[in-house]
Structures are given as C-alpha cells and as structure tokens.
Design a protein around this motif. Structure first.
Motif, PDB file in Angstrom:
ATOM      1  N   GLN A 186      45.510  44.712  30.673  1.00 39.49           N
ATOM      2  CA  GLN A 186      44.953  44.908  32.018  1.00 39.49           C
ATOM      3  C   GLN A 186      45.757  45.904  32.841  1.00 39.49           C
ATOM      4  O   GLN A 186      45.325  46.285  33.926  1.00 39.49           O
ATOM      5  CB  GLN A 186      44.893  43.570  32.774  1.00 39.49           C
ATOM      6  CG  GLN A 186      44.053  42.501  32.103  1.00 39.49           C
ATOM      7  CD  GLN A 186      42.563  42.802  32.138  1.00 39.49           C
ATOM      8  OE1 GLN A 186      42.151  43.919  32.472  1.00 39.49           O
ATOM      9  NE2 GLN A 186      41.757  41.835  31.767  1.00 39.49           N
ATOM     10  N   GLY A 187      46.899  46.309  32.353  1.00 38.63           N
ATOM     11  CA  GLY A 187      47.694  47.285  33.102  1.00 38.63           C
ATOM     12  C   GLY A 187      48.624  48.036  32.172  1.00 38.63           C
ATOM     13  O   GLY A 187      49.161  47.465  31.221  1.00 38.63           O
ATOM     14  N   ARG A 188      48.791  49.322  32.447  1.00 34.44           N
ATOM     15  CA  ARG A 188      49.680  50.131  31.611  1.00 34.44           C
ATOM     16  C   ARG A 188      50.205  51.258  32.480  1.00 34.44           C
ATOM     17  O   ARG A 188      49.435  52.033  33.032  1.00 34.44           O
ATOM     18  CB  ARG A 188      48.898  50.703  30.429  1.00 34.44           C
ATOM     19  CG  ARG A 188      49.755  51.476  29.442  1.00 34.44           C
ATOM     20  CD  ARG A 188      48.887  52.089  28.377  1.00 34.44           C
ATOM     21  NE  ARG A 188      48.118  53.217  28.902  1.00 34.44           N
ATOM     22  CZ  ARG A 188      47.134  53.836  28.251  1.00 34.44           C
ATOM     23  NH1 ARG A 188      46.764  53.406  27.059  1.00 34.44           N
ATOM     24  NH2 ARG A 188      46.493  54.845  28.792  1.00 34.44           N
ATOM     25  N   SER A 189      51.500  51.323  32.623  1.00 37.88           N
ATOM     26  CA  SER A 189      52.056  52.389  33.460  1.00 37.88           C
ATOM     27  C   SER A 189      53.502  52.656  33.063  1.00 37.88           C
ATOM     28  O   SER A 189      54.224  51.751  32.646  1.00 37.88           O
ATOM     29  CB  SER A 189      51.998  51.982  34.938  1.00 37.88           C
ATOM     30  OG  SER A 189      52.568  52.991  35.738  1.00 37.88           O
ATOM     31  N   GLU A 222      54.292  49.876  39.535  1.00 40.32           N
ATOM     32  CA  GLU A 222      52.835  49.828  39.360  1.00 40.32           C
ATOM     33  C   GLU A 222      52.448  48.750  38.360  1.00 40.32           C
ATOM     34  O   GLU A 222      51.452  48.034  38.541  1.00 40.32           O
ATOM     35  CB  GLU A 222      52.313  51.185  38.899  1.00 40.32           C
ATOM     36  CG  GLU A 222      52.272  52.185  40.028  1.00 40.32           C
ATOM     37  CD  GLU A 222      51.759  53.538  39.585  1.00 40.32           C
ATOM     38  OE1 GLU A 222      51.455  54.358  40.470  1.00 40.32           O
ATOM     39  OE2 GLU A 222      51.688  53.786  38.375  1.00 40.32           O
ATOM     40  N   ARG A 225      50.103  45.429  39.035  1.00 33.91           N
ATOM     41  CA  ARG A 225      48.976  44.994  38.207  1.00 33.91           C
ATOM     42  C   ARG A 225      49.178  43.562  37.728  1.00 33.91           C
ATOM     43  O   ARG A 225      48.232  42.782  37.672  1.00 33.91           O
ATOM     44  CB  ARG A 225      48.820  45.924  36.982  1.00 33.91           C
ATOM     45  CG  ARG A 225      48.402  47.319  37.332  1.00 33.91           C
ATOM     46  CD  ARG A 225      47.023  47.360  37.922  1.00 33.91           C
ATOM     47  NE  ARG A 225      45.980  47.076  36.938  1.00 33.91           N
ATOM     48  CZ  ARG A 225      44.721  46.813  37.239  1.00 33.91           C
ATOM     49  NH1 ARG A 225      44.349  46.780  38.493  1.00 33.91           N
ATOM     50  NH2 ARG A 225      43.848  46.585  36.298  1.00 33.91           N
ATOM     51  N   ALA A 252      48.424  41.348  40.644  1.00 30.26           N
ATOM     52  CA  ALA A 252      46.988  41.342  40.933  1.00 30.26           C
ATOM     53  C   ALA A 252      46.247  40.463  39.929  1.00 30.26           C
ATOM     54  O   ALA A 252      45.322  39.722  40.290  1.00 30.26           O
ATOM     55  CB  ALA A 252      46.449  42.769  40.899  1.00 30.26           C
ATOM     56  N   TRP A 253      46.648  40.519  38.663  1.00 26.29           N
ATOM     57  CA  TRP A 253      45.951  39.730  37.641  1.00 26.29           C
ATOM     58  C   TRP A 253      46.336  38.264  37.685  1.00 26.29           C
ATOM     59  O   TRP A 253      45.541  37.402  37.286  1.00 26.29           O
ATOM     60  CB  TRP A 253      46.150  40.342  36.253  1.00 26.29           C
ATOM     61  CG  TRP A 253      45.098  41.379  36.043  1.00 26.29           C
ATOM     62  CD1 TRP A 253      45.202  42.721  36.267  1.00 26.29           C
ATOM     63  CD2 TRP A 253      43.746  41.148  35.645  1.00 26.29           C
ATOM     64  NE1 TRP A 253      44.004  43.344  36.039  1.00 26.29           N
ATOM     65  CE2 TRP A 253      43.096  42.410  35.645  1.00 26.29           C
ATOM     66  CE3 TRP A 253      43.022  40.026  35.290  1.00 26.29           C
ATOM     67  CZ2 TRP A 253      41.745  42.535  35.301  1.00 26.29           C
ATOM     68  CZ3 TRP A 253      41.679  40.164  34.946  1.00 26.29           C
ATOM     69  CH2 TRP A 253      41.055  41.412  34.955  1.00 26.29           C
ATOM     70  N   LEU A 283      44.064  37.175  40.497  1.00 22.99           N
ATOM     71  CA  LEU A 283      42.666  37.238  40.077  1.00 22.99           C
ATOM     72  C   LEU A 283      42.338  36.124  39.076  1.00 22.99           C
ATOM     73  O   LEU A 283      41.280  35.505  39.150  1.00 22.99           O
ATOM     74  CB  LEU A 283      42.374  38.604  39.454  1.00 22.99           C
ATOM     75  CG  LEU A 283      40.915  38.878  39.159  1.00 22.99           C
ATOM     76  CD1 LEU A 283      40.145  39.075  40.450  1.00 22.99           C
ATOM     77  CD2 LEU A 283      40.774  40.110  38.284  1.00 22.99           C
TER      78      LEU A 283
END
Lengths: 303, 159
Positions: A105-108, A113, A117, A120-121, A124
């Motif tokens: 769900q996130g890659r940075s 950042e 993510r 946020a997840w 969520l």
C-alpha cells in the motif's frame, strides 16, 4: 497512542483471521520479520511487524490515540513495514515498503512518506473493519452538544475549517473521521490536526491546544456541511434533500461496502435529525462563523 | 400485452425516507435515490400491477412518466427484468413538463445512482513519488498522474 506500553508478540504465531487471510500473505510471511506488537481499536485487532526492530518506537507512535494493547495472536489486519535505505555493500537504494495484510500500500525512498502511508492505512483499516461505528471521512466538532460534520476527501479543506471552528469555541472530535453509531450520534477519532501549507506540501500535525480547544466525548446530530474549498467561491448554502444528503455522506464512508445495512441505518438516523447543506467556500474563518450561526438557529428553533 | 414490472427483492436494502426511497444494491455496491414519484412507481413494481395500474395508483402524472421511471429503475439494475420503453426519454418528458408550465418539476420521476466508494477512496491523498494510488484522484498534486501506482508529476507539465 498515549502512555501505553505495548508488549512485543511472537511474530511466528500471529496470523490473520480466516476471512482476511490469503495465500499471498503466506508468501509475505516468508520474509524476515522482527518482534511486532498488537493493538485493539474500535473493535479491530491490528498487528504490526517490521524487518528492523529499531522501527517499532516510530510505528508505535503512529497508532491511534484510542488504541489499547492487544496480546492475542489473531488479527483482522497485520501491517508490515519494510525499512529501506542504502545497502553499503552494493550501494543499492531500497524502498521503504508498507503492506496492509498481503497488499503493498505504500512505497517510497523517503521515510516520512512511508510512515505517512503506514499511519493512513492503520486508520483506514480500523475504519473499514470496525464494527463499533460507521467511519466517515470528515472533520467533526461539537457545538452546544451537537455535531458539525464536514465530510470530504483530501484537500477539501476539512482541517482548515475545523481549526477555525475550534478557534471560535467549538470542541474537537476529529479532522479525519466522524464515527456514527446506529442512532446517528457522533463519537471522536482523536488525532492532531493535520494541516498542509499547500496541496503538494506534506502534512504538519498541530496540537488542538494551539487553537485553545478541548476535546468532546460525543455529540448529537447537529449539522452536516458538504462543501469544497474553491478560491474566491461565494458561500451559497443549499439545503439538500435527505436522499441526496445520504448519498453525499455515503460517498465519504470508509466501510460502506463491508457493512451497508449498518451504514444506511446510521446515515438515515443522522440525517433524520441533522440538516445537510452543501456549498462552495473560500474563507474558512468567515465560513466557520456562518456554520455556527446556522447551527445556533437550528438548535434554538428545535428548542 | 400487459407488462407487470417487478422490482428486485433480494440483494437490496431499501430505506424509506420522508419523501424519497434509498436503495442499496448489494450485488454491485451502488446506491440509488428515488424521488417521491419514482419511489411510488417502485412501490407498485410488485409483479401484480401492470403499467396502467401503476399509472393509476402512483404519483406519476402520465404514462410517459411511468415509463421513464421504470426505465431508470431498470437501468439502475433494480428490476427483475429490464423494462424496455417505447415512450419518450426522460429529457423529453422533462421538456414537456417545463414547456407546459402546468406541472411542478417535482412531478417528474428522478432516479439518481452512485457507486459506493471502496475504502481506499476515502483516505488521504498521496504525495509525489509515493506508491499507492489507483487513479489520479488519489494524488495530492492536481498536476500529478497515477503511473504504475505511483503519483508522478512531470516538470512544467502535468497530466
């Protein structure tokens, strides 16, 4: 999460409930994971693990305020964080990766950042799976015992409007989720206010004390304002029909698809009591005053 | 040949509001709002009323309105069998209503549908260079595009 000590759990034992388990999650389990901790929030059990134990302090700090430690081994959601960075041997640069269950769900390359993510997840996942309430992506404050709910996606100006309502004396419920029970009552999702200087700038977290505000515990349905920020836009509120209003709120529901019956009940209960207006807006301070004026009139009228 | 329209009774959640009817379709996760006229037509779509009876007993003022309501309810996937109308379109009916200036616009049937968003659509936006977007709407920067799941902006351009 405040003043809580979270016990590490045995990562070789914890697993997803059958409903959420997939073969792909078994593949992710083949990677090397360290420690991990469990929390429970709004009826959702959430496990956390990482490839680097030094990450855990940072990850703990991103748990929701209402989260309590959970020592069990079964979870609705497992968040997995892979710390990236430069490999000194090969000079290869690796991504920081965020997985929710088996899904990337996130890659940075940028740690902050990836942590955004992750957080946020976490929110969520709890909002999506919670059986303790209907999560609406919205700002929410309490005024004279009644809730002002401001549904909207990112960049709709929710946090800015919430901050101005707090300055005007409203009490804080959330700038991210309004949680509705089956009677339509709003309960809080506490977190610092996340403000952006501009649409591309990263979010900066601000304590509500900076706005002289206090937290509210819950609020009866009061007023729903479906609005979007637009530079120079005129404040021109229109009262929405209940069906249209429910659709507007449903468009911002996190778990609408998972629990449609409860979602529809909660939205109907809330909009039975709270009028819903929609408008464009451009000046948060003036609009906050207008919103409070409308709610005052509504409360006074209903006695 | 008489037509006896029947609305779906399975896979739907129906909520009666003050003046409207809300229907959640569990099969495709869509929500539909019927105004009073369309809602009264829906109520009579029980397989026992033909279109003439629906006209007589509903709030629809003429057969064209009944047909438009049935067409739209069917288009939303809420009838057991699709209703094919040979009558005028909704636009034509609305034009007649407005042109005639004899009936308030509220007398026209109205059926609004929306797809209920997946959970991720209700989350905060994603910065440039970060993986996780499903569409351009997920990116914070309005000039970014979602390329291979990564919000990406191009110097001096944008999407």
């Amino acid at each position: 999460m405040e003043n809580q000590t979270l016990k590490p759990i045995d990562t070789t034992r914890y697993h997803l409930l059958e409903r959420w388990h997939t073969p792909c999650f078994d593949n992710l389990n083949d990677l090397e994971w360290h420690d991990g901790f469990g929390v429970q929030s709004h009826g959702v059990r959430l496990g956390v693990r990482a490839n680097d134990p030094e990450m855990f302090d940072q990850l703990r700090a991103l748990m929701p305020t209402a989260a309590k430690p959970y020592d069990g081994t079964e979870f609705e959601t497992i968040m997995s964080f892979v710390k990236g960075g430069k490999d000194p041997k090969t000079r290869t640069r690796h991504y920081n990766l965020v997985y929710q269950n088996h899904t990337l769900q996130g890659r940075s390359f940028r740690m902050e950042e990836a942590l955004d993510r992750f957080q946020a997840w976490v929110s969520l996942s709890i909002g999506f799976m919670s059986s303790a309430g209907i999560f609406i992506h919205a700002g929410a404050v309490e005024w004279r015992g009644h809730a002002i709910v401001l549904p909207g996606r990112s960049l709709a100006g929710k946090s800015t409007l919430v901050s101005e309502l707090l300055r005007a004396g409203a009490r804080y419920l959330s700038d991210e989720y309004a949680i509705l029970d089956q009677e339509g009552t709003v309960t809080p999702w506490y977190k610092p206010l996340s403000m952006r200087a501009n649409p591309t700038a990263p979010q900066v977290d601000l304590d509500i004390a900076e706005f002289g505000a206090e937290r509210a515990v819950s609020a009866r349905p009061g007023l729903v304002v479906l609005c979007a920020y637009e530079q120079g836009a005129e404040w021109a509120p229109r009262v929405m029909d209940q069906g249209e209003a429910i659709m507007g709120m449903l468009d911002n529901c996190v778990g609408g698809r998972l629990r449609p019956a409860e979602t529809m009940n909660a939205l109907q209960a809330h909009t039975d009591l709270a009028p819903v207006i929609c408008t464009q807006r451009s000046d948060a301070a003036k609009d906050a005053a207008r919103i409070l004026e409308l709610l005052d009139a509504q409360i006074d009228q209903s006695g | 040949m008489s037509i006896y329209p029947a609305h779906r009774t399975e896979g739907v959640i129906v909520k009666k509001l003050k003046d409207e009817t809300m229907i959640y379709d569990l099969d495709n996760h869509s929500a539909t709002c019927l105004n009073a006229v369309a809602g009264s037509v829906w109520d009579l779509c029980d397989g026992a009323h033909d279109v003439d009876a629906i006209l007589e007993q509903s709030l629809a003022q003429d057969m064209a309105s009944v047909e438009v309501a049935l067409g739209q309810i069917g288009q939303a996937g809420l009838l057991q069998q699709e209703f094919i109308s040979a009558g005028p379109t909704r636009r034509e009916v609305f034009g007649q209503l407005i042109g005639g200036a004899r009936v308030a616009a509220i007398a026209a049937p109205s059926v609004l549908s929306m797809a209920v968003p997946a959970a991720a659509q209700a989350m905060s936006c994603i910065g440039d260079g970060v993986f996780g977007c499903a569409s351009v709407a997920d990116c914070c920067d309005p000039d970014s595009i979602c390329l291979g799941g990564v919000c990406t902006s191009f110097p001096g351009g944008g999407a």
